[in-house]
Design an enzyme around this catalytic site. Sequence first.
Site, PDB file in Angstrom:
ATOM      1  N   CYS A  34      10.765 -27.688 -40.745  1.00  0.00           N
ATOM      2  CA  CYS A  34      11.138 -28.492 -41.904  1.00  0.00           C
ATOM      3  C   CYS A  34      11.878 -29.760 -41.518  1.00  0.00           C
ATOM      4  CB  CYS A  34      12.045 -27.662 -42.808  1.00  0.00           C
ATOM      5  SG  CYS A  34      13.162 -26.584 -41.911  1.00  0.00           S
ATOM      6  N   ARG A  64       7.501 -33.917 -43.323  1.00  0.00           N
ATOM      7  CA  ARG A  64       7.936 -32.782 -42.503  1.00  0.00           C
ATOM      8  C   ARG A  64       7.696 -31.445 -43.211  1.00  0.00           C
ATOM      9  NH1 ARG A  64      10.958 -33.043 -37.963  1.00  0.00           N
ATOM     10  NH2 ARG A  64      11.384 -35.122 -37.176  1.00  0.00           N
ATOM     11  N   PHE A 244       8.250 -26.459 -44.225  1.00  0.00           N
ATOM     12  CA  PHE A 244       6.857 -26.351 -43.790  1.00  0.00           C
ATOM     13  C   PHE A 244       6.673 -24.910 -43.348  1.00  0.00           C
ATOM     14  CE2 PHE A 244       3.241 -28.825 -41.605  1.00  0.00           C
ATOM     15  CZ  PHE A 244       2.432 -27.705 -41.490  1.00  0.00           C
ATOM     16  N   ASN A 264      16.248 -25.778 -39.665  1.00  0.00           N
ATOM     17  CA  ASN A 264      14.992 -26.355 -39.199  1.00  0.00           C
ATOM     18  C   ASN A 264      14.723 -25.779 -37.825  1.00  0.00           C
ATOM     19  OD1 ASN A 264      12.872 -27.879 -38.253  1.00  0.00           O
ATOM     20  ND2 ASN A 264      14.037 -29.775 -38.047  1.00  0.00           N
ATOM     21  N   GLY A 265      13.723 -24.911 -37.717  1.00  0.00           N
ATOM     22  CA  GLY A 265      13.403 -24.318 -36.421  1.00  0.00           C
ATOM     23  C   GLY A 265      12.943 -22.895 -36.586  1.00  0.00           C
ATOM     24  N   GLU A 928      -7.646 -30.698 -18.822  1.00  0.00           N
ATOM     25  CA  GLU A 928      -6.585 -31.679 -18.619  1.00  0.00           C
ATOM     26  C   GLU A 928      -6.895 -32.527 -17.395  1.00  0.00           C
ATOM     27  OE1 GLU A 928      -1.740 -31.885 -18.543  1.00  0.00           O
ATOM     28  OE2 GLU A 928      -2.703 -30.034 -17.932  1.00  0.00           O
ATOM     29  N   GLN A 994      -3.232 -21.103 -22.970  1.00  0.00           N
ATOM     30  CA  GLN A 994      -4.414 -20.706 -22.218  1.00  0.00           C
ATOM     31  C   GLN A 994      -4.433 -19.196 -22.110  1.00  0.00           C
ATOM     32  OE1 GLN A 994      -4.851 -22.802 -18.521  1.00  0.00           O
ATOM     33  NE2 GLN A 994      -6.251 -21.309 -17.635  1.00  0.00           N
ATOM     34  N   LYS A 997      -2.775 -17.386 -19.163  1.00  0.00           N
ATOM     35  CA  LYS A 997      -1.339 -17.589 -18.918  1.00  0.00           C
ATOM     36  C   LYS A 997      -0.684 -18.291 -20.110  1.00  0.00           C
ATOM     37  CE  LYS A 997      -2.396 -21.657 -16.064  1.00  0.00           C
ATOM     38  NZ  LYS A 997      -2.080 -22.394 -14.836  1.00  0.00           N
ATOM     39  N   GLN A1003       0.536 -26.147 -12.470  1.00  0.00           N
ATOM     40  CA  GLN A1003       0.823 -27.079 -11.382  1.00  0.00           C
ATOM     41  C   GLN A1003      -0.429 -27.233 -10.543  1.00  0.00           C
ATOM     42  OE1 GLN A1003       4.580 -26.741  -9.431  1.00  0.00           O
ATOM     43  NE2 GLN A1003       3.887 -27.654  -7.537  1.00  0.00           N
ATOM     44  N   CYS A1168     -10.036 -19.488  -6.330  1.00  0.00           N
ATOM     45  CA  CYS A1168      -9.933 -20.828  -6.916  1.00  0.00           C
ATOM     46  C   CYS A1168      -8.593 -21.487  -6.586  1.00  0.00           C
ATOM     47  CB  CYS A1168     -10.061 -20.758  -8.439  1.00  0.00           C
ATOM     48  SG  CYS A1168     -11.414 -19.760  -9.047  1.00  0.00           S
TER      49      CYS A1168
END
Length: 1538
Positions: A34, A64, A244, A264-265, A928, A994, A997, A1003, A1168
């Site tokens: 919010c 918001r 929200f 808010n949170g 990415e 993902q 993970k 990394q 990989c």
Amino acid sequence: MFNQKIIEQASGKLTGSLTKSSSLVSIEKERDACGVGFIADVNNIANHKIVVQALEALTCMEHRGACSADRDSGDGAGITTAIPWNLFQSGLKDKGIIIQKNESIGVGMLFLPTSKLQESKKIIENVLKEENLEVVGWRLVPTVEEVLGKQAYLNKPHVEQMFCRSSNLSKNELEQQLFLVRKKIERYIGINGKEWAHEFYVCSLSCYTIVYKGMMRSAVLGQFYQDLYHSEYTSSFAIYHRRFSTNTMPKWPLAQPMRFISHNGEINTLLGNLNWMRSREPLLKSPIWKNRIDELKPITNKDNSDSANLDAAVELLIASGRSAEEALMILVPEAFQNQPEFNKNTEISDFYEYYSGLQEPWDGPALVVFTDGKVIGATLDRNGLRPARYVITKDNLVIVSSESGVVQVEPSNIKSKGRLGPGQMISVDIISHKILNNKEIKTSVAGKTPYGDLLKESRQILGHQAFFSEQQVESKKLMQLQTAFGYTNEDVELVIEHMASQGKEPTFCMGDDIPLAILSEKSHILYDYFKQRFAQVTNPAIDPLRESLVMSLTIQIGHKSNLLDDQPVLAKHIKLDSPIINEGELNAILESKLSCAHINTIFKVEKGPNDFKKQIEQLCESASQAILSGNNILILSDKNDILESEKVSIPPLLAAGAVHHHLINKGLRQDASIIIETAQCWSTHHFACLIGYGASAICPYLAFETARHWWSNPKTKMLMSKGRLPACNIQEAQANYKKAVEAGLLKILSKMGISLLSSYHGAQIFEILGLGSEVVNFAFKGTTSQIGGLSMEELGQETVNIHSKAFSQVKTKKLANYGFVQYRPGGEYHINNPEMSKALHQAVRGYNPEYYNSYQRLLQNRPPTALRDLLKLKSNKQPIAIDKVESMENILHKFCTGGMSLGALSRETHETLAIAMNRIGGKSNSGEGGEDPVRFKVLNDVNESGNSDLLPHLKGLRNGDTASSAIKQIASGRFGVTPEYLMNAKQLEIKIAQGAKPGEGGQLPGKKISPYIATLRKCKPGVPLISPPPHHDIYSIEDLSQLIFDLHQINPTAKISVKLVSEIGIGTIAAGVAKGNADIIQISGHDGGTGASPLSSIKHAGSPWELGLSEVHQLLAENQLRDRVTLRVDGGLRTGSDIVLAAIMGAEEFGFGTIAMIATGCIMARICHTNKCPVGVATQREELRARFSGVPEALVNFFLFIGNEVREILASLGYKSLDEITGQNHLLIKNTDIELAKTRGIELNSLININTHTWTKFNSVHTNGPVMDDDILAIPEINDAIKLENEVAKHFKIANTNRTVGTRLSGVIAQKYGNEGFKGLIKLNFYGSAGQSFGAFLASGVNLKLMGEANDYVGKGMNGGSIIIVPPAGTTYEDNNQVIIGNTCLYGATGGYLFAQGQAGERFAVRNSLAKSVVEGVGDHACEYMTGGTIVVLGKAGRNVGAGMTGGLAYFLDEENKFIERVNSEIVKVQRVITKAGEQQLKNLIENHSAKTGSLKAHNILENWNTYLPQFWQVVPPSEANIEETNTAYSSNTITAY
């Protein structure tokens, strides 16, 4: 009023979703975010203007919030003020009621059930009479119902106010009495009105404050409640809140403010907080409540939201005598352990240390605004994850808000401006007319009691005890013990030995392709039935490596004291720095002053599995008796001198959970801590489970013994001597193991966004897959187990089966290897097995249907592996001819490849996948890392051999091919995300998580950063690149909505997709994503592939996509949101049958990752992560890439096979298209032919036989509506400048509601000219307060100048141009000490300049690639993950500077000589400016800053250069250590003296 027709229409469309709760969602899973803030007059002068300003501020933060399915009923808006006595007096006079000044009168703002109005009022009046309070009268609140949205109207309560008085209580005493009264009313209504109790709610009941709120938009609040715009409604303060919510079920009570706070949170630790509060209740005592404390219980309620429960905890503390500030300090503490400032103010850290033993933090991103009517304040969470800006005016107003600019203040009236940093607080005491800053508040609160002395008296710190230096058991017995407790060869070699050698968790690749534990024919230990939960969207994960300053594994053991003690007394306890203790430390605890009970967890097999539960109940009873006997440490131990076949250890997780819940039920949980001494605990997941279900500490004695044996092995010593393993001694090996476990634990905490072990402790943040309700309710109550599973008897049998293997007649020299991790013949079934891969390769290389049929049979006849394997199709329709089924082309358009980055994959593989998908009309995903612009071109030079000069490294090409990925990914690292990249996309995917993970970053090792990869990612070759665990512009649902807005802004024709990972509660998250204007939601299963991931994450995080997809589809459909989005699924899809099943569960598009790679040439070498892929698929080594043999045709063939199989299945079912079966769950039935080896208790009700909802298929792209950039682009001179590359300048007023300004303009330029081609110059000048994302993705040739201030995300992703921000004319405050831009500015910037004449917030220049900037102060985490560019800071810096910074340079002015302690020195070094080149770089930027902004600070520095230069520090990462700006060896001119 609405006319009857409108009401009927609304009822017909919406009532089903309003009156019936989803089978898959509860309030615990609901998430919200919010905008919030307050306005307060320091002098306590009440006026109507403050109320009006608050309403206007609320309207300025409408973006918001969100609306329900009708797009009109707001998720919630509200305001808290002082009670407007003048207004009420004039209204009550008409009823003959007179309110005397300073009389003790309380006002209740009530939501009452319309059908039981008189009954509910009668209960209220009776309770007040019982409490000797007089009901003065009732007042019907004037409302205008026509302004409400349909859903809000249909669910509107009756709103009335009640006035009561006391003849003998002071105001403060009455306030406390009203707390009791409210709890009593709620209890009575719960008993006497069960059917309608949910319709009753007390917004506020106080003699100081009143709350007006409801399910409405910001602008509607004042229109609905006519009181609010009445001139006699006056107040000296106002708190405002716009909500929200992820859920669309209208709930008027969930609107905020709550009674004391606006939040808010999100509280990540809610379940643990609720459990511990319940367990704490028996200890609660206070002289204020005398013998009535039980009437306040339960304090919290699991059916309420996180905000409501936090409010209840705050209310308890305030009502029990704590100040509002102290209550928030106790519940939402600052990260005090790593605060240099507290070295001089130890009383503050002593306060926090003291209460850490009494109250676990309510942890999570949070801006909490609070008031008790006398003090108004705000506090921020320990990580500073929500924005909080403040203004103090010369006429003594204090304004705090989620955004700057929401309250209009003349610049000349501003006394100071700032922001709250992590853990900081501000308050206004309107009684004493004081503004208190963070230090003043905390010094005052902490100084009232000598907490340091109390700690010295009561606390013992457990010192480190040496690890054993010799083996404790012989090798033969060790293997028998390991077998009895479920160890396999992989557990020892891949996990324990790796950790003992390397000091970190093992990394693996691909995904988890074995059967779920409940489906497996092989025995699994209990931990394998638990999946870790993780943060996505509604709160962020944390980086435990780079942000360790806010994290801690500290925990305290022993008896807990009464939280409400007015004279603080702390029970004797021991502080542990880590929950992992060795044998010596366990002995030290036994020998401490605390009383310890050692309880054996062995059960006797001869009584059979039937007696399993009874023996655990006896264990629980032993635990409670031990506490009643005076013990405050319970050590549950499976350690036995002799291993016997008839004596089996109760699984330690079962023992811990059962005892934990038993003690809660008995009211004894706070009297003792649980320590587990066990052999069956070795991986980080095991430790997390034990801690999550109540264990305070674990001694993994067999894991330590295994490490000792590994070190003592001659082979190990030989490898150490040859340098093939790091050298260590036997104690260091055990220390390495412990270090690895601790690091893994921190990662598990952080992926949920939790910072402290004490908050994770007992929080049960898991999902169960495969345990029945009997087991769950007994030991893991409150944890979701959607599919049922093992009964207690069956679990007992599996426990015995594991144990009995230690006494097998077959003698072996090595532990069994079941192939749970790596495929091995005869081991556990792996879907990605060599036989399957071989059949697929043979099928696709020449389009061979016979081999595809073999591939198909291998998968159809596999053992049950996934949940979908337990289902079969059933249709009442007659089969149809296949030529009646939709075309192959239509089906292929629904296929996508997974987001696999160029960097993880080789260039050849990445481009081959893209070309194949473009050929079939599907979509490849860039992953990415950016994309080479050469790929955006259509090939027209392909020769007969299938080669092209444009892409000479590829084979099998055709004219008309293009290697551009249709889906461009925006991941947390933002590598390569430029305007041109974004404009060359059909879809833009925001990767939240993902499957392999979730909740973790990534990394890319330096060895994979070739010159080509470095060019695309805007960094240097060979430099490791870190992707943060969270997107640093997504800490909440409204933040995600903002990023979606940003992307729709730059490319309005591209659909925006959001990638989530399946977990319980994903439906509510998806609802929020849909309301945030996403076009596509992707649900990934836990079994997706990865290039590299911790092994424990691959195995133990996330859940099957079948569950996540069904939950999302059902919840969106029930809540009228299904037609807003397309659903896509991925994770282990391999056949046409998988596609049909996924479609029936709700999917409309389908993603393929691992199997697409196999079809393109991958041989599943599963290396990989090593950069040694033998076939060139997942490597950057040129000699290995040359081995890549894949061609687009192979992948095309695979999808043709899949498409054909789909068409055949559709024909057999009698359906013409995938669209016809989408979401038609009635086509699924349980396959009764399949009998599982372990249980018949699997329940699939969440997947089958579900009500089918209809919806309109979503095809279009959502829009942002009218935006400022449209007005800018409508100006003819702007268009001419773009077209003719001219120069133009324009001027505009701007407000915080104008978001992402300059971005759509940049997109138009990038579409025409790319990143570099535009030679014109567009100068845009703005005046006012800019909204979020000002100048995001700015293109070259666009210069923005703002006279005013800006909010978060300035210059996010900017690629060129410049942004200049200066204070408005007429300001009289000191510029460089004021905050002028918000948090997370220059995030992922790939170029351009930013000059800001003032301070920036947290995470300035996070992941900056190439931008250059000068600002005059920064918050915490500046230059985090930076890979390039140059930053100059001419003022104070927060903590953790340069964490994860691998490139670029930063210069910091250090006038107070405090900078060094604020740097994270893990990677970077800090030095003075030692070369002329460095000096010149610094000076040039400051000169530019001075010229662009007129900064007095910059001017003064330049005028006194020789004085200031020695005060600058240069922050240098290793990649910049050998350049002329940083190293005298590379510079012809050095600075020898200042």
